[in-house]
Design a protein around this motif. Structure first.
Motif, mmCIF file in Angstrom:
data_model
loop_
_atom_site.group_PDB
_atom_site.id
_atom_site.type_symbol
_atom_site.label_atom_id
_atom_site.label_comp_id
_atom_site.label_asym_id
_atom_site.label_seq_id
_atom_site.Cartn_x
_atom_site.Cartn_y
_atom_site.Cartn_z
ATOM 1 N N TRP A 101 0.920 -1.258 0.003
ATOM 2 C CA TRP A 101 0.022 0.058 -0.005
ATOM 3 C C TRP A 101 0.975 1.294 -0.068
ATOM 4 N N ARG A 102 1.910 1.480 0.556
ATOM 5 C CA ARG A 102 3.016 2.557 0.829
ATOM 6 C C ARG A 102 3.559 2.713 -0.544
ATOM 7 N N GLU A 103 3.936 1.673 -1.270
ATOM 8 C CA GLU A 103 4.424 1.512 -2.713
ATOM 9 C C GLU A 103 3.479 2.349 -3.511
ATOM 10 N N ARG A 104 2.046 1.928 -3.538
ATOM 11 C CA ARG A 104 1.263 2.358 -4.184
ATOM 12 C C ARG A 104 1.016 3.833 -4.168
ATOM 13 N N ILE A 105 0.874 4.259 -2.758
ATOM 14 C CA ILE A 105 0.724 5.734 -2.583
ATOM 15 C C ILE A 105 1.926 6.474 -3.031
ATOM 16 N N LYS A 106 2.941 6.077 -3.002
ATOM 17 C CA LYS A 106 4.179 6.763 -3.469
ATOM 18 C C LYS A 106 4.221 6.788 -5.031
ATOM 19 N N HIS A 107 3.571 5.844 -5.845
ATOM 20 C CA HIS A 107 3.581 5.729 -7.034
ATOM 21 C C HIS A 107 2.765 6.857 -7.502
ATOM 22 N N TYR A 108 1.589 6.808 -6.599
ATOM 23 C CA TYR A 108 0.452 7.863 -7.008
ATOM 24 C C TYR A 108 1.362 9.288 -6.724
ATOM 25 N N ALA A 109 1.859 9.449 -5.926
ATOM 26 C CA ALA A 109 2.492 10.618 -5.555
ATOM 27 C C ALA A 109 3.428 11.023 -6.583
ATOM 28 N N ILE A 164 -3.469 12.774 2.255
ATOM 29 C CA ILE A 164 -2.643 12.380 1.148
ATOM 30 C C ILE A 164 -2.702 13.190 -0.061
ATOM 31 N N GLU A 165 -4.225 13.551 -0.461
ATOM 32 C CA GLU A 165 -4.497 14.427 -1.506
ATOM 33 C C GLU A 165 -4.170 16.194 -1.219
ATOM 34 N N GLY A 166 -4.342 16.299 -0.017
ATOM 35 C CA GLY A 166 -3.731 17.661 0.100
ATOM 36 C C GLY A 166 -2.189 18.010 0.269
ATOM 37 N N PHE A 167 -1.535 16.839 0.515
ATOM 38 C CA PHE A 167 -0.280 16.873 0.801
ATOM 39 C C PHE A 167 0.482 17.145 -0.769
ATOM 40 N N VAL A 168 -0.049 15.965 -1.651
ATOM 41 C CA VAL A 168 0.699 15.820 -2.847
ATOM 42 C C VAL A 168 0.329 16.901 -3.784
ATOM 43 N N HIS A 169 -0.895 17.367 -4.050
ATOM 44 C CA HIS A 169 -1.327 18.368 -4.805
ATOM 45 C C HIS A 169 -0.676 19.489 -4.102
ATOM 46 N N ALA A 173 2.376 21.490 -6.115
ATOM 47 C CA ALA A 173 2.052 22.843 -7.069
ATOM 48 C C ALA A 173 3.025 23.851 -6.352
ATOM 49 N N SER A 174 3.462 23.795 -5.280
ATOM 50 C CA SER A 174 4.634 24.727 -4.797
ATOM 51 C C SER A 174 5.909 24.411 -5.501
ATOM 52 N N ASP A 236 9.603 14.072 -0.896
ATOM 53 C CA ASP A 236 9.934 12.866 -0.541
ATOM 54 C C ASP A 236 9.790 12.699 1.095
ATOM 55 N N TYR A 237 10.410 13.513 1.781
ATOM 56 C CA TYR A 237 10.565 13.421 3.129
ATOM 57 C C TYR A 237 9.115 13.579 3.950
ATOM 58 N N GLY A 238 8.439 14.681 3.294
ATOM 59 C CA GLY A 238 7.267 14.862 3.818
ATOM 60 C C GLY A 238 6.083 13.553 3.655
ATOM 61 N N LEU A 239 6.088 13.176 2.300
ATOM 62 C CA LEU A 239 5.307 12.119 2.151
ATOM 63 C C LEU A 239 5.655 11.001 3.095
ATOM 64 N N GLU A 240 6.931 10.565 3.320
ATOM 65 C CA GLU A 240 7.473 9.372 3.972
ATOM 66 C C GLU A 240 6.860 9.324 5.492
ATOM 67 N N LYS A 241 6.818 10.858 5.901
ATOM 68 C CA LYS A 241 6.443 11.001 7.378
ATOM 69 C C LYS A 241 4.830 11.032 7.491
#
Length: 251
Positions: A101-109, A164-169, A173-174, A236-241
């Motif tokens: 599941w983590r690999e899939r979320i990272k792929h999405y990101a 996740i959506e809020g962080f990734v987008h 964007a930033s 990458d760091y923010g997503l990992e945490k």
């Protein structure tokens, strides 16, 4: 820059366009000069080259060498066209991927970040009232399925999905802000900061900002690589945490 999308327009017509559902019988007679797909592709090409501010119905018509009214036959206006553009580029993510599941979320990101990198104008497209097309919905299904497989409770799945959506987008964007500013001004982010060294030399007050000063003295700001490299590292760091925190809810 303010968002270019207002979420206005006729929602029934917009949804029909997003899902390519015919709303009226095909006209009998001369074949249309352009299609919805051609209009969207031309609009994306203009925004990629010239920015979203330059994209208008008239400019897209010029790109297609047709009259502006030919576009309105297929797309009611700029707002609907922006919805179509955003959902079309989100479909570029091609989220067919298997793994934990983590690999899939990272792929999405990673794939979402790649969309923003390829189309920096997405920075100016509001995702608060998103285009409810296949590009958006396929991405949401992908993330929700991964979080469900992680073993979260149903309510935890939906809350984690929003985070996740809020962080990734937001982070993606930033990250392209610097890319857009460099294109608009001809000056890179690294050059911009370098030209303002005088601020740190003459204006920065070490007593007023002790936490920042301590981090500077500890070498926390002495990162290797370019601004873009460091922003990717932060992504990458923010997503990992964030994923660590979600995983903590399983215990």
């Amino acid at each position: 820059m303010a968002s270019e999308r207002s979420g206005g327009g006729d929602p029934v017509r917009t949804l029909a366009l997003l899902w390519r559902t015919p709303q009226e019988p095909k006209p009998v007679g001369r074949k249309p000069k352009v299609s919805v797909d051609q209009i969207v592709a031309a609009a994306i090409a203009v925004a990629d080259r010239e920015g979203l501010g330059a994209m208008s119905m008239a400019r897209v018509a010029q790109e297609l060498t047709v009259g502006t009214m030919s576009l309105y036959t297929h797309v009611p206006g700029k707002g609907e066209l922006l919805d179509l553009m955003a959902d079309t580029v989100l479909q570029e993510r091609a989220l067919g991927f298997d793994g934990t599941w983590r690999e899939r979320i990272k792929h999405y990101a990673d794939r979402t970040r790649a969309v923003y990198q390829a189309h920096p104008w997405m920075r100016d497209v509001s995702m608060v009232r998103p285009p409810l097309g296949p590009g958006l919905m396929d991405g949401q299904e992908f993330v929700l399925a991964a979080l469900t497989d992680a073993g979260l409770e149903p309510r935890q799945v939906t809350v984690a999905h929003v985070a996740i959506e809020g962080f990734v987008h937001g982070a993606a964007a930033s990250e392209v802000d610097d890319q857009q500013l460099a294109a608009a001004t001809g000056e890179s982010g690294d050059s911009w900061w370098g030209a303002r060294q005088v601020f740190w030399d003459d204006y920065f007050d070490v007593e007023r900002y002790p936490a920042m000063t301590a981090l500077w003295n500890a070498g926390a700001y002495h990162a290797e690589g370019t601004l873009a490299d460091n922003m990717r590292g932060s992504f990458d760091y923010g997503l990992e945490k964030l994923l660590d925190g979600i995983e903590g809810g399983l215990r």
